[in-house]
Design a protein around this motif. Sequence first.
Motif, PDB file in Angstrom:
ATOM      1  N   GLU A 146       0.823  -1.211   0.000  1.00 42.08           N
ATOM      2  CA  GLU A 146       0.000   0.000   0.000  1.00 42.08           C
ATOM      3  C   GLU A 146       0.859   1.264   0.000  1.00 42.08           C
ATOM      4  OE1 GLU A 146      -3.560   2.088   2.661  1.00 42.08           O
ATOM      5  OE2 GLU A 146      -2.883   0.057   3.118  1.00 42.08           O
ATOM      6  N   GLU A 147       2.012   1.201   0.674  1.00 41.39           N
ATOM      7  CA  GLU A 147       2.945   2.337   0.691  1.00 41.39           C
ATOM      8  C   GLU A 147       4.230   1.938  -0.035  1.00 41.39           C
ATOM      9  OE1 GLU A 147       3.366   3.953   4.683  1.00 41.39           O
ATOM     10  OE2 GLU A 147       1.323   3.313   5.170  1.00 41.39           O
ATOM     11  N   VAL A 148       4.097   1.347  -1.184  1.00 40.50           N
ATOM     12  CA  VAL A 148       5.177   0.849  -2.056  1.00 40.50           C
ATOM     13  C   VAL A 148       5.690  -0.488  -1.561  1.00 40.50           C
ATOM     14  CG1 VAL A 148       7.422   1.278  -3.147  1.00 40.50           C
ATOM     15  CG2 VAL A 148       5.848   3.193  -2.720  1.00 40.50           C
ATOM     16  N   ALA A 149       6.283  -0.521  -0.385  1.00 38.79           N
ATOM     17  CA  ALA A 149       6.859  -1.747   0.161  1.00 38.79           C
ATOM     18  C   ALA A 149       7.066  -1.547   1.655  1.00 38.79           C
ATOM     19  CB  ALA A 149       8.173  -2.083  -0.560  1.00 38.79           C
ATOM     20  N   LEU A 150       7.849  -2.440   2.247  1.00 33.28           N
ATOM     21  CA  LEU A 150       8.115  -2.373   3.684  1.00 33.28           C
ATOM     22  C   LEU A 150       9.536  -1.874   3.931  1.00 33.28           C
ATOM     23  CD1 LEU A 150       6.556  -5.771   4.850  1.00 33.28           C
ATOM     24  CD2 LEU A 150       5.426  -3.559   4.492  1.00 33.28           C
ATOM     25  N   PRO A 151       9.741  -1.160   5.068  1.00 30.93           N
ATOM     26  CA  PRO A 151       8.797  -0.774   6.113  1.00 30.93           C
ATOM     27  C   PRO A 151       7.784   0.265   5.619  1.00 30.93           C
ATOM     28  CG  PRO A 151      11.072  -0.531   6.866  1.00 30.93           C
ATOM     29  CD  PRO A 151      11.105  -0.690   5.389  1.00 30.93           C
ATOM     30  N   SER A 152       6.727   0.428   6.423  1.00 29.76           N
ATOM     31  CA  SER A 152       5.705   1.429   6.121  1.00 29.76           C
ATOM     32  C   SER A 152       5.175   1.970   7.441  1.00 29.76           C
ATOM     33  CB  SER A 152       4.571   0.801   5.311  1.00 29.76           C
ATOM     34  OG  SER A 152       3.829  -0.116   6.108  1.00 29.76           O
ATOM     35  N   SER A 153       4.216   2.855   7.368  1.00 33.71           N
ATOM     36  CA  SER A 153       3.663   3.422   8.601  1.00 33.71           C
ATOM     37  C   SER A 153       2.944   2.376   9.436  1.00 33.71           C
ATOM     38  CB  SER A 153       2.705   4.563   8.268  1.00 33.71           C
ATOM     39  OG  SER A 153       1.582   4.072   7.541  1.00 33.71           O
ATOM     40  N   LYS A 154       2.566   1.238   8.830  1.00 34.96           N
ATOM     41  CA  LYS A 154       1.865   0.178   9.550  1.00 34.96           C
ATOM     42  C   LYS A 154       2.779  -0.981   9.907  1.00 34.96           C
ATOM     43  CE  LYS A 154      -2.239   1.243   6.783  1.00 34.96           C
ATOM     44  NZ  LYS A 154      -3.195   0.728   5.788  1.00 34.96           N
ATOM     45  N   PHE A 155       3.716  -1.293   9.006  1.00 37.49           N
ATOM     46  CA  PHE A 155       4.622  -2.420   9.188  1.00 37.49           C
ATOM     47  C   PHE A 155       6.006  -1.875   9.549  1.00 37.49           C
ATOM     48  CE2 PHE A 155       1.288  -4.075   6.468  1.00 37.49           C
ATOM     49  CZ  PHE A 155       1.087  -5.375   6.947  1.00 37.49           C
ATOM     50  N   PRO A 156       6.503  -2.187  10.746  1.00 41.83           N
ATOM     51  CA  PRO A 156       7.732  -1.536  11.222  1.00 41.83           C
ATOM     52  C   PRO A 156       9.036  -2.094  10.679  1.00 41.83           C
ATOM     53  CG  PRO A 156       6.853  -2.996  12.900  1.00 41.83           C
ATOM     54  CD  PRO A 156       5.852  -2.988  11.790  1.00 41.83           C
ATOM     55  N   SER A 157       8.979  -3.183   9.938  1.00 38.93           N
ATOM     56  CA  SER A 157      10.196  -3.798   9.420  1.00 38.93           C
ATOM     57  C   SER A 157      10.017  -4.129   7.948  1.00 38.93           C
ATOM     58  CB  SER A 157      10.513  -5.080  10.209  1.00 38.93           C
ATOM     59  OG  SER A 157      11.600  -5.777   9.645  1.00 38.93           O
ATOM     60  N   ASP A 158      11.114  -4.468   7.267  1.00 38.50           N
ATOM     61  CA  ASP A 158      10.992  -4.953   5.898  1.00 38.50           C
ATOM     62  C   ASP A 158      10.603  -6.427   5.881  1.00 38.50           C
ATOM     63  OD1 ASP A 158      13.494  -5.552   6.986  1.00 38.50           O
ATOM     64  OD2 ASP A 158      14.505  -5.578   5.048  1.00 38.50           O
TER      65      ASP A 158
END
Length: 604
Positions: free
Chosen positions: A580-592
């Motif tokens: 949703e925000e390109v990839a990880l990390p993101s504002s929801k997911f704290p790690s890759d």
Amino acid sequence: MKQTFTRNHFQPRPLQTTVHVAHVRFAAGDSHLKLQLRLQNDRKTFFRPIDEKLDKVRYRLQLLAASSSNQSVNSHSKKQQKRRGGAVSGGGTAATVAVRFLDEAGGEIASKGATIGDALMRTTRIEIGDEIFAVLHNQPLVTGLSVLEPVLVGIPLAPLPLTEFCDADECSWRWLRLDSGVEQYEESKGALCCTTRRYTPSETEVGCRFYVECRAPAMRSEVAEDSQAEVVTTPVLPGPNRQVFGQRKRAGAISAAGKHPDARDALRVMSYNVLFSGYTTTNHAQTKLFPYVDDAVMKETYRMQLVFQEIEETHCDVVCLQEMGEQIFHAFFVPMMTSMGFHAFYSGKTGTTHEGCATFVRISSFEVIEEYALNLATAVKQSRDATAKALLTEFPELAKGIDRIPSIAQVLVLRSRRSPQKTVLLTNTHLFYREDSHLIRLLQTAALVGEVSRRRAERGLEDSAVVMCGDWNAFPGTAAISFLLDGQIDSSHKHWQQAPSFRWDLARNGDSSINQLEQGAKVAPGRITHALHLVSGCGIPPFTNFAGTFVGTLDYILVGSDVLEIREVFPLFSEEDVSEEVALPSSKFPSDHVSLICDLAWRE
């Protein structure tokens, strides 16, 4: 972590007589004791070995008292002589000041042969000349208070106090909400909103700050002083929309043992590479690996709050984290996880980078019988497996790589509290990352499997369950994973066949003369086996790492299927969820990486 505003002060209770206070501080197992007092209005601190003779402290106190007394007398005499116009004389012999150490019954503690550790812990009163000191032993103190930034809606906020002889949950707490625009605490402008350690900001509090007060538990003494520290937080910010974790949160609302009533010993295990902060701040990381991540989102204290939120809302019994920063482990995870009833164990890699593996075990579920870090380089080189030894001898480049790689594995022996006859051999590791290093990872994996197999052969551990967590940095079907899941691997595997072409120094890979020599190179036949009956606790997900330049499955929870069965796998995430925000990390997911969670139970 930013200590936004902290102060510590004491509020003396009124006394009917002039009795000063001396503090003696000594924790069991320490080699030194601390004595603090204010002599002639000058604060003095003694930090002395506990086996030192009491006479040394007595003599030092006599010198300090005499010096203070002489300074006062000399100052008065000089003033008088100046008024008379006479010469000012110096020198003189310091008067001996009596110093007495008294016990609870009022008797003087004999100094001959007495040690500081024994005598001062029995002393309740010290007399130095005309001054009297009541002695307080190990008074609980709060010496500082800090909070993580940012303060987010929906994310529980738990301040981190610095304490002595008490812990955070023994302290008294007070939270006052300061309206938007109020930056400093004033009692009249604050509204009481909480009296426990933790508080979760709501959407209506966006823009507000909190004044947080932490007070140490009081001692039963007329001369004891109140000790407290305070902090004013930064303004509350909107929190991330974490609806994507809804299914997991519902799945984790009940513990594994409560969810599976026919398996009272069930356990819930999490494995999670949390992305070390040091790997996110380099120019390469910011321009090549994670250019799509906002600086505020990449901030370690933001991401680690979300990691903790995942752990808390899934009610795991065992949590294995990789790429755990040493500083954030001690400053944040230890106080937070221990307050939730977990035992914490950290092992740093053998190199210079301050990150490693961290394992947390719920104390109510398991007793930690043993824990240690296994240096995988040493374990590989000391392997008793003849095939592994032959590979290192036949291909020196592999041996060179093994020597230089700082990988470690944590090994823990756990005993079930519900059924003490049941034990778990648990490991947590993070293997070498380089794409071409399949044989390096195979040798690391074989060494770790060998250690688990060796421990399982010991008396009392023969029937132990086996759980092996980690970021193995290996795709399904690669040498390490094939060996783990198939129980064996031989020299026909394609990655084994590539051993002659491996070069530790990547610059040498382009050497055409070397490549020509390798075209006809062959490997000696060999085979490595194990009997741990491992299966993947979460199956084979389509991915566990989803970064801008890399997508793949690298993380696994390996389970010994001869003793344990898989009862439930927590929902995995779709590509749509994580992109949703390109990839990880993101504002929801704290790690890759994403976390893996499963419920396990003993086979009956």
